[in-house]
Design a protein around this motif. Structure first.
Motif, PDB file in Angstrom:
ATOM      1  N   UNK A   1       0.787  -1.227   0.000  1.00  0.00           N
ATOM      2  CA  UNK A   1       0.000   0.000   0.000  1.00  0.00           C
ATOM      3  C   UNK A   1       0.817   1.275   0.000  1.00  0.00           C
ATOM      4  N   UNK A   2       2.060   1.223   0.434  1.00  0.00           N
ATOM      5  CA  UNK A   2       2.887   2.427   0.430  1.00  0.00           C
ATOM      6  C   UNK A   2       3.162   2.874  -1.000  1.00  0.00           C
ATOM      7  N   UNK A   3       3.426   4.164  -1.209  1.00  0.00           N
ATOM      8  CA  UNK A   3       3.860   4.594  -2.539  1.00  0.00           C
ATOM      9  C   UNK A   3       5.078   3.787  -2.973  1.00  0.00           C
ATOM     10  N   UNK A   4       5.101   3.358  -4.207  1.00  0.00           N
ATOM     11  CA  UNK A   4       6.209   2.534  -4.683  1.00  0.00           C
ATOM     12  C   UNK A   4       7.537   3.265  -4.563  1.00  0.00           C
ATOM     13  N   UNK A   5       7.523   4.591  -4.687  1.00  0.00           N
ATOM     14  CA  UNK A   5       8.784   5.320  -4.629  1.00  0.00           C
ATOM     15  C   UNK A   5       9.305   5.481  -3.207  1.00  0.00           C
ATOM     16  N   UNK A   6       8.619   4.868  -2.218  1.00  0.00           N
ATOM     17  CA  UNK A   6       9.106   4.875  -0.831  1.00  0.00           C
ATOM     18  C   UNK A   6       9.900   3.629  -0.486  1.00  0.00           C
ATOM     19  N   UNK A   7       9.982   2.664  -1.393  1.00  0.00           N
ATOM     20  CA  UNK A   7      10.491   1.327  -1.074  1.00  0.00           C
ATOM     21  C   UNK A   7      11.826   1.046  -1.758  1.00  0.00           C
ATOM     22  N   UNK A   8      12.729   0.419  -1.004  1.00  0.00           N
ATOM     23  CA  UNK A   8      13.936  -0.186  -1.587  1.00  0.00           C
ATOM     24  C   UNK A   8      14.041  -1.614  -1.074  1.00  0.00           C
ATOM     25  N   UNK A   9      14.843  -2.429  -1.764  1.00  0.00           N
ATOM     26  CA  UNK A   9      15.005  -3.832  -1.414  1.00  0.00           C
ATOM     27  C   UNK A   9      16.334  -4.069  -0.711  1.00  0.00           C
ATOM     28  N   UNK A  10      16.373  -5.102   0.118  1.00  0.00           N
ATOM     29  CA  UNK A  10      17.586  -5.426   0.867  1.00  0.00           C
ATOM     30  C   UNK A  10      17.538  -6.880   1.300  1.00  0.00           C
ATOM     31  N   UNK A  11      18.665  -7.373   1.809  1.00  0.00           N
ATOM     32  CA  UNK A  11      18.681  -8.696   2.438  1.00  0.00           C
ATOM     33  C   UNK A  11      19.076  -8.648   3.913  1.00  0.00           C
TER      34      UNK A  11
END
Length: 293
Positions: A194-204
């Motif tokens: 639900x968050x804006x896509x431009x708020x997200x980054x990926x990590x491990x």
């Protein structure tokens, strides 16, 4: 194609096969790996490792779990090392820093002082931060606002929607990794959807927070299997499914978001391996989804 914005490839768990792990990540389509330091004692190690592998960049900082025994001399060393590293294109920020109110026995006042002083260094040098926010989202965000740091990543985010908005409003991205892959992790999966896509980054956060397919447990915080940076591709697959978004536009968005969070990463990547970067996409939309609300 993918970028792991938080990976401790220097950890002892990788001593036997570090080069093989890095090669496997490249084979899985991971074209960028961010290596945060945790203490002055491993600054040289993460820097050397970043220069050893073409896809790697690094950050320098003092982790909250390493604050016992850390003092002004460590802060002075961080400031000096960060200042000198500005000439290094693989240096991207200050981190891993923050607060941890999950592990018992840590001095909260001392943690807060070390964290605030590191934020001041980031502000002085105009650098983004990689933040540790375990059980401490409100306090970490409050210091960000007070000191005026407006760029970076809240790593392994696991807070509420309101807390997420606080970091986003401050200009930060939220890091999602292995916890997202568990079907019963309802709050994390809802936020990632639900968050804006431009708020997200990926990590491990490798070697920690292994995804569901590497864990013996069906759900839980304590995944004992070793995580690796190659698994960010699997995390991306889960996010793609949750948001009903194809891999190519998702990769474009994740790279763009990562560069927005860590601008020096973009400058380095465009110079050193432009062919590995995904093609650009319109800023307004990614696939059929709005990038921002």
């Amino acid at each position: 194609m993918w970028i792991d914005t938080h990976c401790h490839l220097d950890a002892g768990e990788f001593d036997a096969d570090r080069d093989t792990v890095a090669a496997a990540a490249a084979t899985a389509g991971v074209t960028g790996i961010v290596l945060p330091a945790v203490a002055v004692s491993n600054f040289a190690a993460v820097r050397a490792l970043a220069h050893r592998h073409a896809s790697c960049v690094y950050a320098l900082g003092i982790h909250p779990l390493c604050t016992p025994g850390a003092g002004q001399a460590d802060l002075d060393a961080l400031r000096s090392e960060a200042q000198a590293s500005l000439a290094d294109p693989r240096f991207v920020g200050i981190g891993e820093i923050g607060l941890d109110f999950f592990v018992p026995g840590l001095d909260a006042t001392h943690q807060a002082w070390i964290y605030a002083e590191q934020l001041k260094i980031a502000r002085e040098l105009d650098l983004p931060v990689l933040l540790h926010v375990r059980k401490s989202q409100d306090q970490v965000a409050a210091q960000l606002r007070r000191i005026g740091v407006r760029q970076g990543i809240a790593h392994a985010f696991n807070g509420s929607a309101q807390q997420a908005r606080g970091f986003i409003d401050q200009g930060l991205k939220l890091g999602f990794g292995g916890n997202l892959t568990f079907s019963r992790a309802n709050q994390i999966r809802r936020l990632a959807t639900e968050l804006p896509l431009d708020a997200i980054v990926l990590e491990t956060d490798a070697p920690d927070i292994a995804p569901a397919w590497l864990s013996d447990d069906q759900f839980g915080e304590q995944h004992k299997a070793r995580n690796t940076p190659a698994e960010v591709a699997g995390v991306a697959r889960v996010l793609s499914e949750l948001r009903e978004l194809d891999a190519a536009p998702l990769a474009q968005a994740m790279w763009r978001n990562s560069v927005a969070a860590l601008p020096r990463l973009g400058a380095f990547a465009s110079t050193m391996f432009p062919a590995a970067l995904p093609a650009s996409a319109p800023a307004e939309t990614i696939g059929n989804q709005p990038v921002s609300s």
